[in-house]
Scaffold this motif. Structure first.
Motif, PDB file in Angstrom:
ATOM      1  N   THR A   1       0.855  -1.173   0.000  1.00  0.00           N
ATOM      2  CA  THR A   1       0.000   0.000   0.000  1.00  0.00           C
ATOM      3  C   THR A   1       0.898   1.232   0.000  1.00  0.00           C
ATOM      4  O   THR A   1       1.939   1.238   0.658  1.00  0.00           O
ATOM      5  CB  THR A   1      -0.897   0.016   1.255  1.00  0.00           C
ATOM      6  OG1 THR A   1      -1.597  -1.221   1.327  1.00  0.00           O
ATOM      7  CG2 THR A   1      -1.887   1.141   1.215  1.00  0.00           C
ATOM      8  N   SER A   2       0.482   2.256  -0.740  1.00  0.00           N
ATOM      9  CA  SER A   2       1.261   3.498  -0.722  1.00  0.00           C
ATOM     10  C   SER A   2       0.373   4.690  -1.031  1.00  0.00           C
ATOM     11  O   SER A   2      -0.720   4.550  -1.573  1.00  0.00           O
ATOM     12  CB  SER A   2       2.426   3.446  -1.715  1.00  0.00           C
ATOM     13  OG  SER A   2       1.981   3.591  -3.037  1.00  0.00           O
ATOM     14  N   ARG A   3       0.891   5.858  -0.665  1.00  0.00           N
ATOM     15  CA  ARG A   3       0.283   7.145  -1.006  1.00  0.00           C
ATOM     16  C   ARG A   3       1.410   8.086  -1.373  1.00  0.00           C
ATOM     17  O   ARG A   3       2.458   8.087  -0.742  1.00  0.00           O
ATOM     18  CB  ARG A   3      -0.449   7.745   0.186  1.00  0.00           C
ATOM     19  CG  ARG A   3      -1.727   7.075   0.547  1.00  0.00           C
ATOM     20  CD  ARG A   3      -2.448   7.924   1.568  1.00  0.00           C
ATOM     21  NE  ARG A   3      -3.671   8.357   0.947  1.00  0.00           N
ATOM     22  CZ  ARG A   3      -4.839   8.355   1.561  1.00  0.00           C
ATOM     23  NH1 ARG A   3      -4.925   8.017   2.821  1.00  0.00           N
ATOM     24  NH2 ARG A   3      -5.914   8.737   0.931  1.00  0.00           N
ATOM     25  N   PHE A   4       1.161   8.913  -2.373  1.00  0.00           N
ATOM     26  CA  PHE A   4       2.103   9.978  -2.698  1.00  0.00           C
ATOM     27  C   PHE A   4       1.629  11.265  -2.038  1.00  0.00           C
ATOM     28  O   PHE A   4       0.429  11.517  -1.917  1.00  0.00           O
ATOM     29  CB  PHE A   4       2.189  10.191  -4.214  1.00  0.00           C
ATOM     30  CG  PHE A   4       3.174   9.281  -4.880  1.00  0.00           C
ATOM     31  CD1 PHE A   4       4.521   9.634  -4.944  1.00  0.00           C
ATOM     32  CD2 PHE A   4       2.771   8.083  -5.426  1.00  0.00           C
ATOM     33  CE1 PHE A   4       5.444   8.794  -5.559  1.00  0.00           C
ATOM     34  CE2 PHE A   4       3.687   7.241  -6.036  1.00  0.00           C
ATOM     35  CZ  PHE A   4       5.017   7.601  -6.103  1.00  0.00           C
ATOM     36  N   ILE A   5       2.591  12.058  -1.632  1.00  0.00           N
ATOM     37  CA  ILE A   5       2.348  13.408  -1.127  1.00  0.00           C
ATOM     38  C   ILE A   5       3.096  14.348  -2.056  1.00  0.00           C
ATOM     39  O   ILE A   5       4.288  14.154  -2.315  1.00  0.00           O
ATOM     40  CB  ILE A   5       2.859  13.577   0.308  1.00  0.00           C
ATOM     41  CG1 ILE A   5       2.222  12.537   1.237  1.00  0.00           C
ATOM     42  CG2 ILE A   5       2.595  14.995   0.805  1.00  0.00           C
ATOM     43  CD1 ILE A   5       2.845  12.500   2.613  1.00  0.00           C
ATOM     44  N   THR A   6       2.400  15.357  -2.573  1.00  0.00           N
ATOM     45  CA  THR A   6       3.015  16.343  -3.463  1.00  0.00           C
ATOM     46  C   THR A   6       3.092  17.678  -2.733  1.00  0.00           C
ATOM     47  O   THR A   6       2.142  18.086  -2.056  1.00  0.00           O
ATOM     48  CB  THR A   6       2.171  16.497  -4.749  1.00  0.00           C
ATOM     49  OG1 THR A   6       2.034  15.221  -5.366  1.00  0.00           O
ATOM     50  CG2 THR A   6       2.841  17.454  -5.723  1.00  0.00           C
ATOM     51  N   PHE A   7       4.231  18.346  -2.887  1.00  0.00           N
ATOM     52  CA  PHE A   7       4.446  19.635  -2.254  1.00  0.00           C
ATOM     53  C   PHE A   7       4.409  20.740  -3.307  1.00  0.00           C
ATOM     54  O   PHE A   7       4.503  20.467  -4.504  1.00  0.00           O
ATOM     55  CB  PHE A   7       5.772  19.622  -1.483  1.00  0.00           C
ATOM     56  CG  PHE A   7       5.774  18.573  -0.409  1.00  0.00           C
ATOM     57  CD1 PHE A   7       5.215  18.833   0.832  1.00  0.00           C
ATOM     58  CD2 PHE A   7       6.278  17.303  -0.661  1.00  0.00           C
ATOM     59  CE1 PHE A   7       5.179  17.852   1.816  1.00  0.00           C
ATOM     60  CE2 PHE A   7       6.248  16.318   0.309  1.00  0.00           C
ATOM     61  CZ  PHE A   7       5.697  16.597   1.550  1.00  0.00           C
ATOM     62  N   ASP A   8       4.270  21.986  -2.869  1.00  0.00           N
ATOM     63  CA  ASP A   8       4.063  23.132  -3.765  1.00  0.00           C
ATOM     64  C   ASP A   8       5.029  23.196  -4.935  1.00  0.00           C
ATOM     65  O   ASP A   8       4.645  23.552  -6.037  1.00  0.00           O
ATOM     66  CB  ASP A   8       4.142  24.449  -2.989  1.00  0.00           C
ATOM     67  CG  ASP A   8       2.911  24.693  -2.133  1.00  0.00           C
ATOM     68  OD1 ASP A   8       1.892  24.013  -2.339  1.00  0.00           O
ATOM     69  OD2 ASP A   8       2.984  25.575  -1.258  1.00  0.00           O
ATOM     70  N   ASP A   9       6.284  22.870  -4.697  1.00  0.00           N
ATOM     71  CA  ASP A   9       7.275  23.008  -5.769  1.00  0.00           C
ATOM     72  C   ASP A   9       7.347  21.786  -6.678  1.00  0.00           C
ATOM     73  O   ASP A   9       8.182  21.728  -7.575  1.00  0.00           O
ATOM     74  CB  ASP A   9       8.652  23.310  -5.186  1.00  0.00           C
ATOM     75  CG  ASP A   9       9.241  22.126  -4.430  1.00  0.00           C
ATOM     76  OD1 ASP A   9       8.530  21.123  -4.207  1.00  0.00           O
ATOM     77  OD2 ASP A   9      10.432  22.200  -4.071  1.00  0.00           O
TER      78      ASP A   9
END
Length: 136
Positions: free
Chosen positions: A40-48
């Motif tokens: 199982t996984s999740r990506f987290i995206t940041f502003d840049d």
């Protein structure tokens, strides 16, 4: 060329994702689950555009917290990747975020300071015990 993403193994995906959402404004994406591999996984995206993949598999169980209680060795170092660093904009933002995290019970292992190489930073531990530098 750029680094596309960094990934970490964790026991509790939601707890770790919430930390990065709450304190660093990360956008947590939908969960991916591969039942055949129990992955199982999740990506987290940041502003840049930087991305962090937070992953879990039940057979990946050995971490520092299984060997030694994290609170007894809050600043343990090891070979390999050592920290993530987030630029928050100003000394005041570093100070405020560090104070807020401390008030919320997050382990602060390095109070705000100017380092020998000129960075103004603090260091906290995420829920998995990973070192996070908060810098200008």
């Amino acid at each position: 060329m750029k680094i596309e993403h960094v990934a970490i193994w964790v026991k509790d995906i939601d707890k770790v994702c919430e930390f990065y959402r709450k304190y660093f404004g990360g956008v947590v994406h939908s969960i991916y689950h591969n039942p055949a591999k129990q992955f199982t996984s999740r990506f987290i995206t940041f502003d840049d555009g930087a991305r962090l993949e937070v992953m879990h598999r039940p057979d990946i169980i050995v971490g520092i917290e299984e060997i030694v209680p994290r609170e007894t060795l809050p600043d343990t170092q090891h070979l390999g990747f050592t920290h993530l660093s987030f630029s928050v904009g100003s000394k005041e933002d570093v100070d405020h975020m560090t104070q807020q995290m401390s008030s919320d019970g997050i382990s602060v292992v390095g109070q705000p300071r100017t380092t020998g190489d000129g960075y103004y930073e603090s260091v906290v531990l995420d829920p998995k015990g990973n070192r996070i530098e908060i810098t200008i």
